[in-house]
Write a protein that holds these residues in place. Structure first.
Motif, PDB file in Angstrom:
ATOM      1  N   ILE A  54      -7.182  -2.902   8.535  1.00 41.15           N
ATOM      2  CA  ILE A  54      -8.175  -1.453   8.757  1.00 41.15           C
ATOM      3  C   ILE A  54      -8.764  -1.332   7.502  1.00 41.15           C
ATOM      4  O   ILE A  54     -10.375  -0.966   7.371  1.00 41.15           O
ATOM      5  CB  ILE A  54      -7.388  -0.307   9.489  1.00 41.15           C
ATOM      6  N   PRO A  55      -8.010  -1.222   6.205  1.00 44.49           N
ATOM      7  CA  PRO A  55      -8.765  -0.208   5.421  1.00 44.49           C
ATOM      8  C   PRO A  55      -9.747  -1.651   4.456  1.00 44.49           C
ATOM      9  O   PRO A  55     -11.252  -1.224   4.289  1.00 44.49           O
ATOM     10  CB  PRO A  55      -7.854  -0.357   4.107  1.00 44.49           C
ATOM     11  N   LEU A  56      -9.860  -3.338   5.355  1.00 43.77           N
ATOM     12  CA  LEU A  56     -10.498  -4.351   4.813  1.00 43.77           C
ATOM     13  C   LEU A  56     -11.322  -3.816   5.143  1.00 43.77           C
ATOM     14  O   LEU A  56     -12.418  -4.240   4.699  1.00 43.77           O
ATOM     15  CB  LEU A  56      -9.936  -5.822   4.960  1.00 43.77           C
ATOM     16  N   ALA A 108     -13.640  -1.203   3.969  1.00 39.58           N
ATOM     17  CA  ALA A 108     -13.931  -1.345   2.663  1.00 39.58           C
ATOM     18  C   ALA A 108     -15.142  -2.732   2.511  1.00 39.58           C
ATOM     19  O   ALA A 108     -16.705  -2.543   2.140  1.00 39.58           O
ATOM     20  CB  ALA A 108     -13.311  -2.410   1.626  1.00 39.58           C
ATOM     21  N   PRO A 123     -19.204   0.673  -4.633  1.00 37.45           N
ATOM     22  CA  PRO A 123     -18.255  -0.034  -3.486  1.00 37.45           C
ATOM     23  C   PRO A 123     -17.359  -0.854  -3.761  1.00 37.45           C
ATOM     24  O   PRO A 123     -16.229  -1.179  -3.879  1.00 37.45           O
ATOM     25  CB  PRO A 123     -19.634   0.424  -2.453  1.00 37.45           C
ATOM     26  N   VAL A 175     -14.465  -0.036  -5.995  1.00 35.18           N
ATOM     27  CA  VAL A 175     -13.513   0.862  -4.543  1.00 35.18           C
ATOM     28  C   VAL A 175     -12.791  -0.278  -3.938  1.00 35.18           C
ATOM     29  O   VAL A 175     -11.449  -0.255  -4.397  1.00 35.18           O
ATOM     30  CB  VAL A 175     -14.119   1.516  -4.162  1.00 35.18           C
ATOM     31  N   VAL A 176     -13.305  -1.257  -3.622  1.00 37.54           N
ATOM     32  CA  VAL A 176     -12.869  -2.225  -2.734  1.00 37.54           C
ATOM     33  C   VAL A 176     -11.866  -2.773  -3.371  1.00 37.54           C
ATOM     34  O   VAL A 176     -10.654  -3.377  -3.330  1.00 37.54           O
ATOM     35  CB  VAL A 176     -14.127  -3.073  -1.738  1.00 37.54           C
ATOM     36  N   LEU A 223      -8.773  -1.078  -4.262  1.00 39.56           N
ATOM     37  CA  LEU A 223      -8.167  -1.292  -3.083  1.00 39.56           C
ATOM     38  C   LEU A 223      -7.110  -2.644  -3.088  1.00 39.56           C
ATOM     39  O   LEU A 223      -6.116  -2.616  -2.739  1.00 39.56           O
ATOM     40  CB  LEU A 223      -9.021  -1.081  -1.676  1.00 39.56           C
ATOM     41  N   LEU A 224      -8.151  -4.007  -3.603  1.00 40.18           N
ATOM     42  CA  LEU A 224      -7.616  -5.354  -2.962  1.00 40.18           C
ATOM     43  C   LEU A 224      -6.242  -5.350  -3.919  1.00 40.18           C
ATOM     44  O   LEU A 224      -5.526  -5.311  -4.107  1.00 40.18           O
ATOM     45  CB  LEU A 224      -7.789  -6.291  -3.382  1.00 40.18           C
ATOM     46  N   PRO A 235      -2.466   1.498   4.675  1.00 37.08           N
ATOM     47  CA  PRO A 235      -2.922   1.526   4.530  1.00 37.08           C
ATOM     48  C   PRO A 235      -4.073   2.661   3.905  1.00 37.08           C
ATOM     49  O   PRO A 235      -4.602   3.306   4.423  1.00 37.08           O
ATOM     50  CB  PRO A 235      -4.623   1.100   5.616  1.00 37.08           C
ATOM     51  N   ARG A 269      -0.666   3.360  -1.526  1.00 33.71           N
ATOM     52  CA  ARG A 269      -0.417   1.979  -2.583  1.00 33.71           C
ATOM     53  C   ARG A 269      -0.018   1.433  -4.234  1.00 33.71           C
ATOM     54  O   ARG A 269       0.603   1.630  -4.745  1.00 33.71           O
ATOM     55  CB  ARG A 269      -1.450   0.976  -2.150  1.00 33.71           C
ATOM     56  N   PHE A 311      -7.591  10.359   8.497  1.00 38.45           N
ATOM     57  CA  PHE A 311      -8.916   8.593   7.761  1.00 38.45           C
ATOM     58  C   PHE A 311      -8.535   8.459   9.747  1.00 38.45           C
ATOM     59  O   PHE A 311     -10.019   8.446   9.281  1.00 38.45           O
ATOM     60  CB  PHE A 311      -7.778   8.075   7.306  1.00 38.45           C
ATOM     61  N   HIS A 312      -8.216   8.159  10.432  1.00 40.10           N
ATOM     62  CA  HIS A 312      -7.918   7.032  11.467  1.00 40.10           C
ATOM     63  C   HIS A 312      -9.229   8.017  12.599  1.00 40.10           C
ATOM     64  O   HIS A 312      -9.722   7.050  12.840  1.00 40.10           O
ATOM     65  CB  HIS A 312      -6.887   7.025  11.778  1.00 40.10           C
TER      66      HIS A 312
END
Lengths: 71, 273
Positions: A54-56, A59, B8, B11-12, B15-16, B127, B132, B195-196
């Protein structure tokens, strides 16, 4: 979805739609039974795996949308 | 407004990296337990509860036992127990000197790894960037502010009770606690269902439109109530350990019920159906 004409944009939103569906699978396969007191079996736990997508997906969509607006 | 792709992408990437750090930290996380819920009382460190099928239960440690020393090193606070156990490996034996009914006893306890419980996979994959981040920070600092010891088969039925260990971290790990469950992890967990529910209702994921005030209230008020309930439960955790366990059981169920409701609401509101 109807407002997005770009093929790339539609693909990104399709990813998000699949991510949401996997969230629904987790909700029905794990979260609801767990909340109702069912012991989570291994298959139930495995339904959490798609949550990682989902986050992927979001993103990926955010990157795509940022690139649309920067054009 | 034009938004460049650099932010972005950063940010991505972040997150990864956090996701990889979380999985890596969990894979190498070292935590052991003796199976006792130790609490600091005026007379010293006292066993408030002993979980069944644990090393301490096997060696006969009982509720009310006063822990005087571990491996002949005196114990004055619960954090001493945490620090001493953290220095050990699973399978090693430590010597507890306890006081029971005025009699000193020495017990050898073979400490065991902490069971991950049935929510391990979900927790690992949740997520949430904050989750995390805080998990990585918590594991990196060796801090576990709250550990839940579940039965091996998962959520406890009436015959299988959840045993909660509330441990205070050492002073050297305050930063870890700040970033830990009571800092960022809990708000992240509370924000995740919203969020969802919220993003799928928008035509595009960066669009800020979302329903009316009633929709917002339906999504955010339960999160706020659950957050406040958790704070209150932790604030009163030392008063009654058994009640604390029951309250956390109920809150955990409500939390997942709320998450399931938001996931289904987001699915139902999907503009790409």
């Amino acid at each position: 979805m109807r407002e997005v004409r770009s093929i790339t944009g539609r693909r990104q939103l399709r990813w998000i739609a699949w991510a949401r569906r996997s969230g629904g699978a987790f909700a029905l396969g794990y979260a609801l039974p767990f909340a109702l007191g069912v012991d989570p079996s291994l298959p139930m736990q495995l339904s959490a795996i798609p949550l990682g997508l989902i986050p992927l997906a979001y993103a990926s969509a955010i990157v795509a949308i940022a690139s649309w607006t920067s054009r | 407004m034009r938004v460049g792709p650099v932010l972005p992408v950063l940010v991505v990437s972040g997150l990864l990296c956090l996701g990889i750090a979380n999985i890596s930290a969990r894979a190498t996380w070292h935590a052991v337990e003796d199976g006792v819920l130790w609490t600091t009382q005026p007379e010293g460190v006292v066993a408030a509860d002993v979980a069944a099928d644990t090393p301490a239960a096997a060696e006969g440690i009982k509720r009310g036992d006063l822990l005087l020393a571990i491996d002949d090193r005196p114990v004055q606070e619960m954090s001493d127990v945490v620090e001493m156990l953290r220095a050990e490996e699973a399978g090693q034996t430590v010597r507890y000197t306890i006081l029971r009914l005025g009699t000193r006893e020495v017990v050898d306890v073979r400490i065991a790894p902490i069971p991950s419980g049935a929510r391990a996979l979900y927790s690992c994959l949740r997520p949430s960037a904050f989750s995390r981040c805080s998990s990585a920070a918590r594991c990196g600092c060796g801090v576990h502010a709250t550990l839940r010891r579940c039965t091996s088969s998962g959520w406890p039925s009436p015959s299988r009770r959840l045993h909660v260990l509330v441990q205070r971290p050492p002073r050297s790990a305050r930063l870890g606690l700040l970033l830990g469950r009571r800092g960022l992890d809990a708000p992240a967990a509370a924000a995740l269902p919203a969020f969802h529910a919220r993003l799928p209702r928008t035509g595009a994921p960066v669009d800020g439109r979302f329903g009316g005030p009633r929709d917002r209230a339906l999504v955010y008020v339960p999160a706020a109530l659950l957050g406040v309930a958790h704070v209150v439960a932790f604030a009163r955790s030392s008063a009654d350990a058994g009640r604390f366990v029951r309250v956390l059981e109920t809150l955990d169920r409500l939390e997942l019920l709320y998450l399931a409701g938001c996931l289904i609401a987001g699915l139902a509101a999907s503009p790409a159906r």
